[in-house]
Scaffold this motif. Structure first.
Motif, PDB file in Angstrom:
ATOM      1  N   MET A   1      75.240  51.981  73.722  1.00  6.82           N
ATOM      2  CA  MET A   1      74.295  50.928  74.075  1.00  6.82           C
ATOM      3  C   MET A   1      74.979  49.844  74.901  1.00  6.82           C
ATOM      4  O   MET A   1      74.444  49.380  75.915  1.00  6.82           O
ATOM      5  CB  MET A   1      73.699  50.329  72.801  1.00  6.82           C
ATOM      6  CG  MET A   1      72.493  49.440  73.021  1.00  6.82           C
ATOM      7  SD  MET A   1      70.958  50.364  73.231  1.00  6.82           S
ATOM      8  CE  MET A   1      70.655  50.932  71.566  1.00  6.82           C
ATOM      9  N   LEU A   2      76.173  49.441  74.502  1.00  4.65           N
ATOM     10  CA  LEU A   2      76.914  48.410  75.240  1.00  4.65           C
ATOM     11  C   LEU A   2      77.300  48.902  76.628  1.00  4.65           C
ATOM     12  O   LEU A   2      77.262  48.130  77.599  1.00  4.65           O
ATOM     13  CB  LEU A   2      78.155  47.997  74.447  1.00  4.65           C
ATOM     14  CG  LEU A   2      77.895  47.197  73.165  1.00  4.65           C
ATOM     15  CD1 LEU A   2      79.171  47.058  72.345  1.00  4.65           C
ATOM     16  CD2 LEU A   2      77.328  45.814  73.501  1.00  4.65           C
ATOM     17  N   ASP A   3      77.681  50.167  76.732  1.00  7.43           N
ATOM     18  CA  ASP A   3      78.007  50.737  78.049  1.00  7.43           C
ATOM     19  C   ASP A   3      76.779  50.712  78.953  1.00  7.43           C
ATOM     20  O   ASP A   3      76.873  50.403  80.151  1.00  7.43           O
ATOM     21  CB  ASP A   3      78.513  52.174  77.902  1.00  7.43           C
ATOM     22  CG  ASP A   3      79.917  52.241  77.299  1.00  7.43           C
ATOM     23  OD1 ASP A   3      80.601  51.188  77.288  1.00  7.43           O
ATOM     24  OD2 ASP A   3      80.314  53.331  76.843  1.00  7.43           O
ATOM     25  N   LYS A   4      75.629  51.035  78.375  1.00  7.28           N
ATOM     26  CA  LYS A   4      74.389  51.049  79.144  1.00  7.28           C
ATOM     27  C   LYS A   4      74.049  49.649  79.642  1.00  7.28           C
ATOM     28  O   LYS A   4      73.619  49.464  80.795  1.00  7.28           O
ATOM     29  CB  LYS A   4      73.253  51.593  78.271  1.00  7.28           C
ATOM     30  CG  LYS A   4      71.920  51.748  78.974  1.00  7.28           C
ATOM     31  CD  LYS A   4      71.949  52.845  79.999  1.00  7.28           C
ATOM     32  CE  LYS A   4      70.586  53.066  80.640  1.00  7.28           C
ATOM     33  NZ  LYS A   4      70.622  54.096  81.693  1.00  7.28           N
ATOM     34  N   ILE A   5      74.239  48.652  78.785  1.00 10.79           N
ATOM     35  CA  ILE A   5      73.951  47.265  79.150  1.00 10.79           C
ATOM     36  C   ILE A   5      74.904  46.803  80.253  1.00 10.79           C
ATOM     37  O   ILE A   5      74.511  46.078  81.181  1.00 10.79           O
ATOM     38  CB  ILE A   5      74.058  46.352  77.913  1.00 10.79           C
ATOM     39  CG1 ILE A   5      72.944  46.692  76.912  1.00 10.79           C
ATOM     40  CG2 ILE A   5      73.990  44.881  78.294  1.00 10.79           C
ATOM     41  CD1 ILE A   5      73.088  46.025  75.564  1.00 10.79           C
TER      42      ILE A   5
ATOM     43  N   LEU B   1      75.364  40.937  70.316  1.00 13.85           N
ATOM     44  CA  LEU B   1      76.484  40.487  69.478  1.00 13.85           C
ATOM     45  C   LEU B   1      76.675  41.415  68.280  1.00 13.85           C
ATOM     46  O   LEU B   1      77.809  41.713  67.890  1.00 13.85           O
ATOM     47  CB  LEU B   1      76.238  39.055  69.001  1.00 13.85           C
ATOM     48  CG  LEU B   1      76.257  37.959  70.068  1.00 13.85           C
ATOM     49  CD1 LEU B   1      75.923  36.608  69.448  1.00 13.85           C
ATOM     50  CD2 LEU B   1      77.622  37.892  70.752  1.00 13.85           C
ATOM     51  N   ARG B   2      75.580  41.875  67.713  1.00 15.03           N
ATOM     52  CA  ARG B   2      75.651  42.788  66.571  1.00 15.03           C
ATOM     53  C   ARG B   2      76.238  44.138  66.986  1.00 15.03           C
ATOM     54  O   ARG B   2      76.994  44.746  66.234  1.00 15.03           O
ATOM     55  CB  ARG B   2      74.264  42.970  65.949  1.00 15.03           C
ATOM     56  CG  ARG B   2      73.798  41.753  65.158  1.00 15.03           C
ATOM     57  CD  ARG B   2      72.330  41.837  64.774  1.00 15.03           C
ATOM     58  NE  ARG B   2      71.941  40.670  63.993  1.00 15.03           N
ATOM     59  CZ  ARG B   2      71.843  40.630  62.675  1.00 15.03           C
ATOM     60  NH1 ARG B   2      72.097  41.722  61.967  1.00 15.03           N
ATOM     61  NH2 ARG B   2      71.495  39.525  62.045  1.00 15.03           N
ATOM     62  N   LEU B   3      75.878  44.601  68.162  1.00 13.29           N
ATOM     63  CA  LEU B   3      76.455  45.854  68.660  1.00 13.29           C
ATOM     64  C   LEU B   3      77.975  45.719  68.808  1.00 13.29           C
ATOM     65  O   LEU B   3      78.731  46.624  68.446  1.00 13.29           O
ATOM     66  CB  LEU B   3      75.825  46.216  70.007  1.00 13.29           C
ATOM     67  CG  LEU B   3      74.342  46.613  69.993  1.00 13.29           C
ATOM     68  CD1 LEU B   3      73.834  46.759  71.417  1.00 13.29           C
ATOM     69  CD2 LEU B   3      74.121  47.899  69.210  1.00 13.29           C
TER      70      LEU B   3
END
Length: 365
Positions: free
Chosen positions: A147-151, A348-350
């Motif tokens: 998810m972070l990579d996608k963002i 932030l939670r991710l």
């Protein structure tokens, strides 16, 4: 620190003996110390009485060089005793004060004072959360990283993501046993009751950085019903209709997230989502999987439902109609800026999830 310093008390007593007037003492005090407010008449009188009785305006019960402990009594909390409590705390941080005082041979009150006043330790309530297996943690971390990579790859992704869930709102709300108190001199003949099956409504909503779509009530003939795959697809169709009305030009770019509940992952639901969102679905049994046991990463779970339940019961709705209207009003009152902050908190939670290797993170936030 006392409200009035020792030199101020001395000044008031001296000036009162000089003039015999409380008013003149107060006026002189404000000029001398450049205060807008002077000690009250009763306060000055207490200082004068204290001086006449003890020959000083000092607080004799306070610790000082002349009085190392309260009222001059021997100090019970010695350095050795404090150190023994500190060692006990390091060895067994979960032990109760009662058991700790028994093991150390001291009273409960002394032990409690050492913990709070000397060691500055306080009791913290430990949250009870679902057990996460090694597999759960791996899946949570992998999802968070993806998810972070996608963002990072697509900055607009967070503004195009809709996260969804449903929740039950019972008419009687949540019972708080701590408020069921009866003060009296004898045991009251009274009990607190609640219905075995409280009337409820089941609410579905989706939240994004753009705002909220919902509430959508899952019901038939005005009564809450079990969420089945057919009813869930009906909810999704309503969601799509509202989404098209608001953001028709962005329909081909929006992403949709849901958890792994059975109605969500049935063949019927998955086929509908694939037809309407293509590969832009984050869920169980998709190319972009949502990890199981992750309500702490889901915006509806970690924000929306708790936020609403804190508010809809304030006016104590008496009927399902009133409860549903309260839910609508409170959901409408949530601003877009609040939703954006929620999605920022989601990021932030991710990040925290990856730092903790997929472990629990609620207690760290």
């Amino acid at each position: 620190r006392p409200q009035w310093e020792l030199k101020q008390r001395i000044y008031c007593v001296k000036f009162y003996y000089k003039t015999g007037s409380f008013k003149k003492t107060q006026d002189s005090f404000m000029r001398q110390f450049e205060y807008k407010k002077a000690p009250s008449k009763s306060r000055i009188q207490n200082w004068v009485n204290h001086f006449e009785k003890y020959g000083t305006v000092e607080n004799l019960n306070a610790a000082s060089e002349n009085h190392p402990s309260h009222s001059g009594r021997p100090k019970k909390r010695t350095a050795e005793l404090i150190e023994s409590v500190r060692e006990s705390l390091q060895q067994s941080p979960k032990r109760s004060v009662r058991k700790r005082s028994q093991s150390l041979g001291m009273s409960n009150e002394t032990c409690r004072r050492v913990l709070v006043n000397d060691i500055r330790a306080y009791p913290y309530r430990i949250q009870t959360l679902q057990t996460l297996t090694v597999s759960d943690k791996k899946q949570r971390k992998a999802m968070a990283v993806k998810m972070l990579d996608k963002i990072e790859e697509t900055p607009s992704f967070l503004n195009l993501l809709w996260t969804s869930d449903e929740a039950h709102f019972h008419l009687d709300g949540k019972a708080n046993s701590k408020t069921n108190v009866f003060w009296g001199s004898s045991r009251p003949n009274e009990v607190a009751t609640k219905p075995l099956h409280s009337p409820k409504c089941t609410v579905w909503a989706a939240i994004s950085a753009r705002g909220i779509i919902g509430p959508i009530f899952i019901e038939e003939s005005g009564a809450a019903v079990t969420v089945t795959k057919e009813r869930y697809v009906k909810v999704l169709k309503t969601f799509k209709s509202e989404l098209q009305t608001l953001y028709r030009s962005l329909m081909s770019k929006f992403w949709f997230q849901q958890d792994g509940a059975s109605p969500h992952t049935s063949n019927l639901s998955r086929d509908w989502l694939k037809e309407n969102f293509g590969g832009r679905v984050i869920s169980l049994k998709t190319n972009f999987e949502w990890a199981p046991h992750s309500p702490d990463l889901s915006p509806p779970d970690f924000f929306l439902w708790g936020y609403l339940k804190d508010r809809v019961y304030v006016e104590k709705p008496r009927t399902i109609t009133e409860l549903k209207e309260a839910i609508r009003e409170e959901m409408r009152a949530i601003t877009n800026s609040v939703c954006k902050n929620v999605m920022d908190n989601f990021v932030l939670r991710l990040k925290k999830c990856t730092e903790l290797d997929g472990g629990h993170l609620e207690h760290m936030l």
